[in-house]
Design a protein around this motif. Structure first.
Motif, PDB file in Angstrom:
ATOM      1  N   UNK A 148       0.825  -1.205   0.000  1.00 55.26           N
ATOM      2  CA  UNK A 148       0.000   0.000   0.000  1.00 55.26           C
ATOM      3  C   UNK A 148       0.859   1.255   0.000  1.00 55.26           C
ATOM      4  N   UNK A 149       1.958   1.228   0.749  1.00 60.88           N
ATOM      5  CA  UNK A 149       2.845   2.390   0.793  1.00 60.88           C
ATOM      6  C   UNK A 149       3.484   2.653  -0.566  1.00 60.88           C
ATOM      7  N   UNK A 150       3.780   1.582  -1.316  1.00 61.52           N
ATOM      8  CA  UNK A 150       4.485   1.718  -2.593  1.00 61.52           C
ATOM      9  C   UNK A 150       3.594   2.216  -3.725  1.00 61.52           C
ATOM     10  N   UNK A 151       2.295   2.153  -3.548  1.00 61.17           N
ATOM     11  CA  UNK A 151       1.403   2.521  -4.644  1.00 61.17           C
ATOM     12  C   UNK A 151       1.564   3.974  -5.064  1.00 61.17           C
ATOM     13  N   UNK A 152       2.011   4.807  -4.135  1.00 60.85           N
ATOM     14  CA  UNK A 152       2.172   6.222  -4.454  1.00 60.85           C
ATOM     15  C   UNK A 152       3.590   6.558  -4.912  1.00 60.85           C
ATOM     16  N   UNK A 153       4.474   5.566  -4.954  1.00 51.31           N
ATOM     17  CA  UNK A 153       5.870   5.822  -5.315  1.00 51.31           C
ATOM     18  C   UNK A 153       6.084   5.662  -6.809  1.00 51.31           C
ATOM     19  N   UNK A 154       7.025   6.427  -7.327  1.00 55.10           N
ATOM     20  CA  UNK A 154       7.317   6.364  -8.745  1.00 55.10           C
ATOM     21  C   UNK A 154       8.137   5.111  -9.063  1.00 55.10           C
ATOM     22  N   UNK A 155       7.880   4.554 -10.240  1.00 55.82           N
ATOM     23  CA  UNK A 155       8.659   3.425 -10.708  1.00 55.82           C
ATOM     24  C   UNK A 155       8.697   3.498 -12.227  1.00 55.82           C
ATOM     25  N   UNK A 156       9.558   2.699 -12.819  1.00 56.59           N
ATOM     26  CA  UNK A 156       9.769   2.779 -14.262  1.00 56.59           C
ATOM     27  C   UNK A 156       9.722   1.391 -14.884  1.00 56.59           C
ATOM     28  N   UNK A 157       8.837   1.209 -15.866  1.00 57.78           N
ATOM     29  CA  UNK A 157       8.788  -0.048 -16.599  1.00 57.78           C
ATOM     30  C   UNK A 157      10.088  -0.276 -17.368  1.00 57.78           C
ATOM     31  N   UNK A 158      10.632   0.807 -17.910  1.00 58.96           N
ATOM     32  CA  UNK A 158      11.893   0.701 -18.649  1.00 58.96           C
ATOM     33  C   UNK A 158      13.014   0.201 -17.749  1.00 58.96           C
ATOM     34  N   UNK A 159      13.104   0.751 -16.541  1.00 56.91           N
ATOM     35  CA  UNK A 159      14.138   0.318 -15.607  1.00 56.91           C
ATOM     36  C   UNK A 159      13.891  -1.121 -15.135  1.00 56.91           C
ATOM     37  N   UNK A 160      12.622  -1.483 -14.997  1.00 57.02           N
ATOM     38  CA  UNK A 160      12.299  -2.847 -14.571  1.00 57.02           C
ATOM     39  C   UNK A 160      12.776  -3.872 -15.587  1.00 57.02           C
ATOM     40  N   UNK A 161      12.787  -3.492 -16.860  1.00 57.15           N
ATOM     41  CA  UNK A 161      13.150  -4.428 -17.920  1.00 57.15           C
ATOM     42  C   UNK A 161      14.597  -4.300 -18.376  1.00 57.15           C
ATOM     43  N   UNK A 162      15.137  -3.056 -18.334  1.00 55.45           N
ATOM     44  CA  UNK A 162      16.415  -2.837 -19.009  1.00 55.45           C
ATOM     45  C   UNK A 162      17.504  -2.179 -18.156  1.00 55.45           C
ATOM     46  N   UNK A 163      17.236  -1.837 -16.911  1.00 53.21           N
ATOM     47  CA  UNK A 163      18.260  -1.172 -16.092  1.00 53.21           C
ATOM     48  C   UNK A 163      19.511  -2.043 -15.992  1.00 53.21           C
ATOM     49  N   UNK A 164      20.676  -1.446 -16.191  1.00 49.98           N
ATOM     50  CA  UNK A 164      21.928  -2.201 -16.130  1.00 49.98           C
ATOM     51  C   UNK A 164      22.273  -2.604 -14.701  1.00 49.98           C
ATOM     52  N   UNK A 165      21.917  -1.745 -13.750  1.00 54.44           N
ATOM     53  CA  UNK A 165      22.190  -2.040 -12.348  1.00 54.44           C
ATOM     54  C   UNK A 165      21.193  -3.088 -11.845  1.00 54.44           C
ATOM     55  N   UNK A 225       7.959  -3.428  -8.205  1.00 51.13           N
ATOM     56  CA  UNK A 225       6.814  -2.557  -8.410  1.00 51.13           C
ATOM     57  C   UNK A 225       5.929  -3.074  -9.541  1.00 51.13           C
ATOM     58  N   UNK A 226       6.548  -3.531 -10.620  1.00 49.99           N
ATOM     59  CA  UNK A 226       5.792  -4.107 -11.732  1.00 49.99           C
ATOM     60  C   UNK A 226       5.087  -5.380 -11.289  1.00 49.99           C
ATOM     61  N   UNK A 227       5.797  -6.206 -10.576  1.00 51.81           N
ATOM     62  CA  UNK A 227       5.274  -7.500 -10.150  1.00 51.81           C
ATOM     63  C   UNK A 227       4.021  -7.347  -9.288  1.00 51.81           C
ATOM     64  N   UNK A 228       4.064  -6.407  -8.336  1.00 50.74           N
ATOM     65  CA  UNK A 228       2.935  -6.243  -7.424  1.00 50.74           C
ATOM     66  C   UNK A 228       1.712  -5.614  -8.086  1.00 50.74           C
ATOM     67  N   UNK A 229       1.859  -5.154  -9.300  1.00 51.72           N
ATOM     68  CA  UNK A 229       0.724  -4.607 -10.044  1.00 51.72           C
ATOM     69  C   UNK A 229       0.103  -5.612 -11.012  1.00 51.72           C
ATOM     70  N   UNK A 230       0.640  -6.810 -11.065  1.00 55.99           N
ATOM     71  CA  UNK A 230       0.142  -7.818 -12.004  1.00 55.99           C
ATOM     72  C   UNK A 230      -1.120  -8.488 -11.467  1.00 55.99           C
TER      73      UNK A 230
END
Length: 298
Positions: free
Chosen positions: A188-205, A215-220
């Motif tokens: 519930x706390x994370x729902x208001x936080x920013x996240x990035x689909x691009x970073x979820x798929x392609x971030x080098x780190x 963040x992506x996973x919990x929205x599925x």
């Protein structure tokens, strides 16, 4: 050369075997959450320094330890009581800290065991940041924490063996019932936080990619069933035999608890307010506070 940190709560059954694989370190610290069994006596017998703090979340325990415990060395190895260091891993860690180059942390591969079987395929991820410079690491989230290193990370050889069912299925269920409550609060706390689909798929780190993937996973939709099926079929859990099947079902069950508790907390959030703040928000903020008091070493 390496200090060790272990979090404990009633671990008399696991701690002796864990400490027996740590004899290469002369600076072992046990942060105990007021155990009622022989945990502290066992730690004392092995020469470990014992500190005390009431448990609120793993992240807060770990952050408190890194800030308050008087480690002898700049490099810290974190291990749970139900884990064991293999000889190869001990040698790799010693070599890594002697020549870390620009690395501030090292990623270690863990082997989980269930029903006498190494869960080689069904693990969601076998890699964990466990060896790090103590002033370059922090932890986030309640429930299962996320390691956040301040600098480059490299892998090292050797296995960390993990026995999550060492106390039986009932204890695993009890523990994950507690985790699911904290995960629902974090959800519930994370729902208001920013996240990035691009970073979820392609971030080098790796750590940044994993945080965004959560963040992506919990929205599925249908997450519990998808998780169980993914572990069993896509990850190859069927290759781990019946243990792989049972583990996939248990993880799906755990994820479903998070979903149900999240719905329950959402309903409370919509209906209940205390002094202008939601009950859920108050619970979350409480869990983010380091309220423990240093009482050790004993």
């Amino acid at each position: 050369m390496i200090s060790v940190l272990i979090l404990t709560k009633d671990e008399e059954g696991n701690l002796p075997a864990c400490l027996d694989t740590l004899r290469w370190s002369d600076d072992i610290h046990v942060l105990d959450s007021y155990s009622t069994d022989a945990t502290v006596a066992i730690a004392d017998r092995f020469g470990a320094k014992v500190w005390y703090r009431a448990f609120d979340s793993f992240a807060q325990q770990q952050n408190w330890a890194l800030k308050n415990i008087l480690f002898r060395y700049p490099w810290v190895f974190y291990i749970d009581a139900d884990e064991r260091v293999t000889p190869e891993l001990a040698k790799s860690m010693a070599s890594a800290v002697q020549n870390p180059r620009d690395s501030v942390a090292f990623r270690i591969r863990r082997r989980d065991f269930f029903m006498g079987t190494w869960l080689k395929h069904v693990q969601a991820t076998p890699y964990y940041l466990r060896l790090f410079q103590r002033d370059k690491m922090r932890y986030e989230r309640v429930g299962h924490p996320v390691s956040v290193p301040d600098g480059p990370v490299d892998p090292i050889d050797g296995y960390l063996d993990h026995f999550p069912f060492s106390k039986g299925i009932a204890q695993w269920v009890d523990k994950h019932n507690f985790y699911s409550t904290q995960e629902a609060q974090q959800l519930l706390a994370d729902r208001s936080r920013q996240w990035s689909l691009t970073k979820a798929l392609f971030a080098k780190n790796f750590e940044e990619r994993r945080r965004n993937q959560k963040q992506l996973y919990y929205r599925m939709p249908g997450r519990p069933l998808l998780k169980a099926l993914a572990l069993y079929f896509l990850k190859g859990g069927f290759l781990d035999g019946y243990a792989g099947f049972a583990y996939s079902v248990l993880i799906g069950f755990y994820e479903y608890l998070i979903v149900l508790k999240g719905k329950e907390l959402s309903a409370e959030l919509a209906q209940v307010t205390v002094n202008g703040r939601s009950r859920v928000e108050g619970m979350r903020v409480e869990s983010d506070k380091s309220s423990g008091v240093k009482v050790g070493p004993a």
